[in-house]
Scaffold this motif. Structure first.
Motif, PDB file in Angstrom:
ATOM      1  N   ALA A  87       0.800  -1.125   0.233  1.00  0.00           N
ATOM      2  CA  ALA A  87       0.037   0.049  -0.133  1.00  0.00           C
ATOM      3  C   ALA A  87       0.993   1.195  -0.076  1.00  0.00           C
ATOM      4  CB  ALA A  87      -0.926   0.123   1.239  1.00  0.00           C
ATOM      5  N   ASP A  88       1.849   1.161   0.794  1.00  0.00           N
ATOM      6  CA  ASP A  88       2.825   2.556   0.817  1.00  0.00           C
ATOM      7  C   ASP A  88       3.481   2.657  -0.485  1.00  0.00           C
ATOM      8  OD1 ASP A  88       2.245   2.919   3.520  1.00  0.00           O
ATOM      9  OD2 ASP A  88       4.130   1.866   4.408  1.00  0.00           O
ATOM     10  N   ILE A  90       2.498   1.890  -3.662  1.00  0.00           N
ATOM     11  CA  ILE A  90       1.233   2.027  -4.233  1.00  0.00           C
ATOM     12  C   ILE A  90       1.161   3.819  -4.148  1.00  0.00           C
ATOM     13  CG2 ILE A  90      -1.201   1.938  -5.168  1.00  0.00           C
ATOM     14  CD1 ILE A  90      -0.925  -0.961  -4.591  1.00  0.00           C
ATOM     15  N   ILE A  91       0.790   3.991  -2.912  1.00  0.00           N
ATOM     16  CA  ILE A  91       0.505   5.508  -2.644  1.00  0.00           C
ATOM     17  C   ILE A  91       1.934   6.406  -2.788  1.00  0.00           C
ATOM     18  CG2 ILE A  91       0.285   7.205  -0.915  1.00  0.00           C
ATOM     19  CD1 ILE A  91      -1.354   5.131   0.543  1.00  0.00           C
ATOM     20  N   ALA A  92       2.982   5.963  -2.795  1.00  0.00           N
ATOM     21  CA  ALA A  92       4.193   6.623  -3.003  1.00  0.00           C
ATOM     22  C   ALA A  92       4.358   6.827  -4.645  1.00  0.00           C
ATOM     23  CB  ALA A  92       5.591   5.995  -2.468  1.00  0.00           C
ATOM     24  N   LEU A  94       1.802   6.845  -6.704  1.00  0.00           N
ATOM     25  CA  LEU A  94       0.718   7.624  -7.337  1.00  0.00           C
ATOM     26  C   LEU A  94       1.122   9.063  -7.036  1.00  0.00           C
ATOM     27  CD1 LEU A  94      -2.137   5.759  -6.377  1.00  0.00           C
ATOM     28  CD2 LEU A  94      -1.377   6.055  -8.666  1.00  0.00           C
ATOM     29  N   THR A  95       1.656   9.220  -6.044  1.00  0.00           N
ATOM     30  CA  THR A  95       2.123  10.766  -5.610  1.00  0.00           C
ATOM     31  C   THR A  95       3.727  11.389  -5.660  1.00  0.00           C
ATOM     32  OG1 THR A  95       2.860  10.107  -3.323  1.00  0.00           O
ATOM     33  CG2 THR A  95       0.617  10.797  -3.570  1.00  0.00           C
TER      34      THR A  95
END
Length: 104
Positions: A87-88, A90-92, A94-95
């Protein structure tokens, strides 16, 4: 990540000198001081930029040794990633940030 080193300044700046004059700020009609916008000036040492560019270009696109170690770990079933790490990442991604790299 790619670095574009083709857009760098060619102007030289006298060392130790500032673009800002050491005088009192200007006054308006009522005698109040007016604000002067800050200015920034960047200069680049052409030789240093070229040396850094050569270092970057000398690095491989893929760290093959790291890829091979990951393949071996996956093949042996020894590589595990937690849900939180996924999850981390994927978020990283995307950002455009960077997540902690799993060790394995």
């Amino acid at each position: 990540m790619r670095v574009d080193l083709t857009n760098y300044g060619t102007e030289s700046v006298d060392k130790g000198k500032s673009d800002r004059a050491h005088t009192a700020p200007p006054n308006d009609e009522q005698g109040n001081t007016t604000s002067v916008p800050d200015k920034a000036h960047f200069s680049f040492d052409q030789a240093r930029v070229q040396a850094l560019k050569n270092q970057v270009l000398a690095q491989p696109e893929v760290r093959q040794q790291r890829v091979d170690l990951l393949r071996q770990s996956l093949g042996k079933g020894e590589y595990s990633v937690t849900d939180t790490q996924v999850a981390d990442a994927i978020i990283a991604d995307l950002t455009n940030g960077s997540a902690a790299q799993p060790t394995g």
